[in-house]
Design a protein around this motif. Structure first.
Motif, PDB file in Angstrom:
ATOM      1  N   SER A 167       0.808  -1.219   0.000  1.00 41.34           N
ATOM      2  CA  SER A 167       0.000   0.000   0.000  1.00 41.34           C
ATOM      3  C   SER A 167       0.838   1.265   0.000  1.00 41.34           C
ATOM      4  O   SER A 167       0.325   2.357  -0.212  1.00 41.34           O
ATOM      5  CB  SER A 167      -0.925   0.007   1.228  1.00 41.34           C
ATOM      6  N   ILE A 168       2.134   1.140   0.238  1.00 35.67           N
ATOM      7  CA  ILE A 168       3.023   2.305   0.332  1.00 35.67           C
ATOM      8  C   ILE A 168       3.402   2.793  -1.051  1.00 35.67           C
ATOM      9  O   ILE A 168       3.813   2.009  -1.906  1.00 35.67           O
ATOM     10  CB  ILE A 168       4.292   1.957   1.124  1.00 35.67           C
ATOM     11  N   TYR A 169       3.292   4.103  -1.286  1.00 36.47           N
ATOM     12  CA  TYR A 169       3.726   4.622  -2.587  1.00 36.47           C
ATOM     13  C   TYR A 169       4.902   5.575  -2.472  1.00 36.47           C
ATOM     14  O   TYR A 169       5.518   5.930  -3.476  1.00 36.47           O
ATOM     15  CB  TYR A 169       2.569   5.284  -3.335  1.00 36.47           C
ATOM     16  N   THR A 170       5.247   6.010  -1.262  1.00 40.03           N
ATOM     17  CA  THR A 170       6.443   6.827  -1.103  1.00 40.03           C
ATOM     18  C   THR A 170       6.900   6.782   0.345  1.00 40.03           C
ATOM     19  O   THR A 170       6.081   6.599   1.250  1.00 40.03           O
ATOM     20  CB  THR A 170       6.221   8.286  -1.542  1.00 40.03           C
ATOM     21  N   MET A 171       8.191   6.959   0.562  1.00 42.83           N
ATOM     22  CA  MET A 171       8.749   6.986   1.905  1.00 42.83           C
ATOM     23  C   MET A 171       9.779   8.092   2.007  1.00 42.83           C
ATOM     24  O   MET A 171      10.351   8.522   0.998  1.00 42.83           O
ATOM     25  CB  MET A 171       9.393   5.637   2.259  1.00 42.83           C
ATOM     26  N   GLY A 172      10.028   8.513   3.241  1.00 44.76           N
ATOM     27  CA  GLY A 172      11.002   9.566   3.428  1.00 44.76           C
ATOM     28  C   GLY A 172      11.399   9.729   4.868  1.00 44.76           C
ATOM     29  O   GLY A 172      10.962   8.961   5.741  1.00 44.76           O
ATOM     30  N   TRP A 173      12.232  10.724   5.112  1.00 45.38           N
ATOM     31  CA  TRP A 173      12.741  11.038   6.437  1.00 45.38           C
ATOM     32  C   TRP A 173      12.392  12.481   6.802  1.00 45.38           C
ATOM     33  O   TRP A 173      12.525  13.390   5.966  1.00 45.38           O
ATOM     34  CB  TRP A 173      14.259  10.870   6.485  1.00 45.38           C
ATOM     35  N   TYR A 174      11.983  12.657   8.044  1.00 48.18           N
ATOM     36  CA  TYR A 174      11.720  13.967   8.609  1.00 48.18           C
ATOM     37  C   TYR A 174      12.514  14.075   9.900  1.00 48.18           C
ATOM     38  O   TYR A 174      12.992  13.073  10.428  1.00 48.18           O
ATOM     39  CB  TYR A 174      10.231  14.142   8.906  1.00 48.18           C
ATOM     40  N   ARG A 175      12.622  15.286  10.423  1.00 46.29           N
ATOM     41  CA  ARG A 175      13.291  15.470  11.704  1.00 46.29           C
ATOM     42  C   ARG A 175      12.615  16.581  12.490  1.00 46.29           C
ATOM     43  O   ARG A 175      11.971  17.463  11.927  1.00 46.29           O
ATOM     44  CB  ARG A 175      14.774  15.785  11.522  1.00 46.29           C
ATOM     45  N   GLN A 176      12.795  16.492  13.805  1.00 48.10           N
ATOM     46  CA  GLN A 176      12.224  17.493  14.694  1.00 48.10           C
ATOM     47  C   GLN A 176      13.216  17.811  15.787  1.00 48.10           C
ATOM     48  O   GLN A 176      13.572  16.935  16.589  1.00 48.10           O
ATOM     49  CB  GLN A 176      10.903  17.011  15.288  1.00 48.10           C
ATOM     50  N   ALA A 177      13.657  19.055  15.805  1.00 45.49           N
ATOM     51  CA  ALA A 177      14.554  19.531  16.843  1.00 45.49           C
ATOM     52  C   ALA A 177      13.723  20.083  17.999  1.00 45.49           C
ATOM     53  O   ALA A 177      12.562  20.469  17.801  1.00 45.49           O
ATOM     54  CB  ALA A 177      15.477  20.604  16.286  1.00 45.49           C
ATOM     55  N   PRO A 178      14.288  20.157  19.196  1.00 46.04           N
ATOM     56  CA  PRO A 178      13.538  20.664  20.353  1.00 46.04           C
ATOM     57  C   PRO A 178      12.964  22.053  20.091  1.00 46.04           C
ATOM     58  O   PRO A 178      13.671  22.953  19.636  1.00 46.04           O
ATOM     59  CB  PRO A 178      14.584  20.697  21.462  1.00 46.04           C
ATOM     60  N   GLN A 185      10.968  22.990  17.833  1.00 45.99           N
ATOM     61  CA  GLN A 185      10.736  23.301  16.432  1.00 45.99           C
ATOM     62  C   GLN A 185       9.743  22.318  15.821  1.00 45.99           C
ATOM     63  O   GLN A 185       9.473  21.255  16.375  1.00 45.99           O
ATOM     64  CB  GLN A 185      12.046  23.260  15.644  1.00 45.99           C
ATOM     65  N   GLN A 186       9.183  22.713  14.679  1.00 43.68           N
ATOM     66  CA  GLN A 186       8.248  21.845  13.975  1.00 43.68           C
ATOM     67  C   GLN A 186       8.998  20.742  13.226  1.00 43.68           C
ATOM     68  O   GLN A 186      10.179  20.885  12.891  1.00 43.68           O
ATOM     69  CB  GLN A 186       7.410  22.667  12.989  1.00 43.68           C
ATOM     70  N   ARG A 187       8.282  19.650  13.000  1.00 39.76           N
ATOM     71  CA  ARG A 187       8.852  18.569  12.212  1.00 39.76           C
ATOM     72  C   ARG A 187       9.031  19.050  10.775  1.00 39.76           C
ATOM     73  O   ARG A 187       8.151  19.717  10.218  1.00 39.76           O
ATOM     74  CB  ARG A 187       7.932  17.345  12.254  1.00 39.76           C
ATOM     75  N   GLU A 188      10.178  18.725  10.186  1.00 40.66           N
ATOM     76  CA  GLU A 188      10.475  19.194   8.847  1.00 40.66           C
ATOM     77  C   GLU A 188      10.968  18.054   7.969  1.00 40.66           C
ATOM     78  O   GLU A 188      11.569  17.090   8.448  1.00 40.66           O
ATOM     79  CB  GLU A 188      11.539  20.303   8.889  1.00 40.66           C
ATOM     80  N   LEU A 189      10.736  18.207   6.684  1.00 42.75           N
ATOM     81  CA  LEU A 189      11.218  17.233   5.721  1.00 42.75           C
ATOM     82  C   LEU A 189      12.737  17.282   5.636  1.00 42.75           C
ATOM     83  O   LEU A 189      13.330  18.354   5.583  1.00 42.75           O
ATOM     84  CB  LEU A 189      10.625  17.528   4.340  1.00 42.75           C
ATOM     85  N   GLU A 221      23.568  21.696  13.995  1.00 40.71           N
ATOM     86  CA  GLU A 221      22.168  21.998  13.676  1.00 40.71           C
ATOM     87  C   GLU A 221      21.407  20.811  13.093  1.00 40.71           C
ATOM     88  O   GLU A 221      20.200  20.905  12.864  1.00 40.71           O
ATOM     89  CB  GLU A 221      22.064  23.199  12.740  1.00 40.71           C
ATOM     90  N   ASP A 222      22.098  19.715  12.843  1.00 39.54           N
ATOM     91  CA  ASP A 222      21.419  18.492  12.410  1.00 39.54           C
ATOM     92  C   ASP A 222      20.880  17.702  13.602  1.00 39.54           C
ATOM     93  O   ASP A 222      20.182  16.702  13.419  1.00 39.54           O
ATOM     94  CB  ASP A 222      22.369  17.595  11.613  1.00 39.54           C
ATOM     95  N   THR A 223      21.190  18.133  14.803  1.00 35.50           N
ATOM     96  CA  THR A 223      20.707  17.455  16.002  1.00 35.50           C
ATOM     97  C   THR A 223      19.182  17.490  16.060  1.00 35.50           C
ATOM     98  O   THR A 223      18.578  18.563  15.985  1.00 35.50           O
ATOM     99  CB  THR A 223      21.286  18.107  17.261  1.00 35.50           C
ATOM    100  N   ALA A 224      18.570  16.332  16.157  1.00 35.66           N
ATOM    101  CA  ALA A 224      17.112  16.231  16.155  1.00 35.66           C
ATOM    102  C   ALA A 224      16.713  14.773  16.329  1.00 35.66           C
ATOM    103  O   ALA A 224      17.569  13.877  16.274  1.00 35.66           O
ATOM    104  CB  ALA A 224      16.535  16.758  14.839  1.00 35.66           C
ATOM    105  N   VAL A 225      15.428  14.566  16.519  1.00 37.56           N
ATOM    106  CA  VAL A 225      14.871  13.214  16.408  1.00 37.56           C
ATOM    107  C   VAL A 225      14.467  13.022  14.949  1.00 37.56           C
ATOM    108  O   VAL A 225      13.749  13.857  14.389  1.00 37.56           O
ATOM    109  CB  VAL A 225      13.663  13.026  17.329  1.00 37.56           C
TER     110      VAL A 225
END
Length: 115
Positions: free
Chosen positions: A30-41, A43-47, A88-92
């Motif tokens: 059922s999956i048609y696309t996948m990717g990675w996002y991150r969220q720093a303390p 801040q909003q989650r970003e692509l 600045e790449d530090t995030a979940v």
């Protein structure tokens, strides 16, 4: 349902590298696309990076030339290769999968870049 399990996070010094993995299971078809996002303390989650529906890739400007998204279809796994890491790449970092009906998220993996 689709289950996503991330791994590969950790602590690294500036300039270092990490590879994140996201293993998908369940209704893979059922999956048609996948990717990675991150969220720093605070801040909003970003692509960060993702595959487009056409199979090409797109990246956040802040990671272009440093990060690479790849996949192994046989293993149902998507990777994020991160080089020249900066503080600045530090995030979940979260893996995301999209189906026609809904989106799915992994539990997240912490990436910390510091001296």
């Amino acid at each position: 349902q689709v289950q996503l399990v991330e791994s590969g996070g950790g602590s690294v010094q500036p300039g270092g590298s990490l590879r994140l993995s996201c293993a998908a299971s369940g209704r893979i078809a059922s999956i048609y696309t996948m990717g990675w996002y991150r969220q720093a303390p605070g801040q909003q989650r970003e692509l960060v990076a993702r595959f487009t529906t056409g199979g090409s890739t797109t990246y956040a400007d802040s990671v272009k030339g440093r990060f690479t998204i790849s996949r192994d279809n046989a293993k149902n796994t998507v990777y994020l290769h991160m080089n020249s890491l900066k503080a600045e790449d530090t995030a979940v970092y979260y893996c995301n999968a999209m189906s026609i009906r809904e989106g799915y998220w992994g539990q997240g993996t912490q990436v910390t870049v510091s001296l």
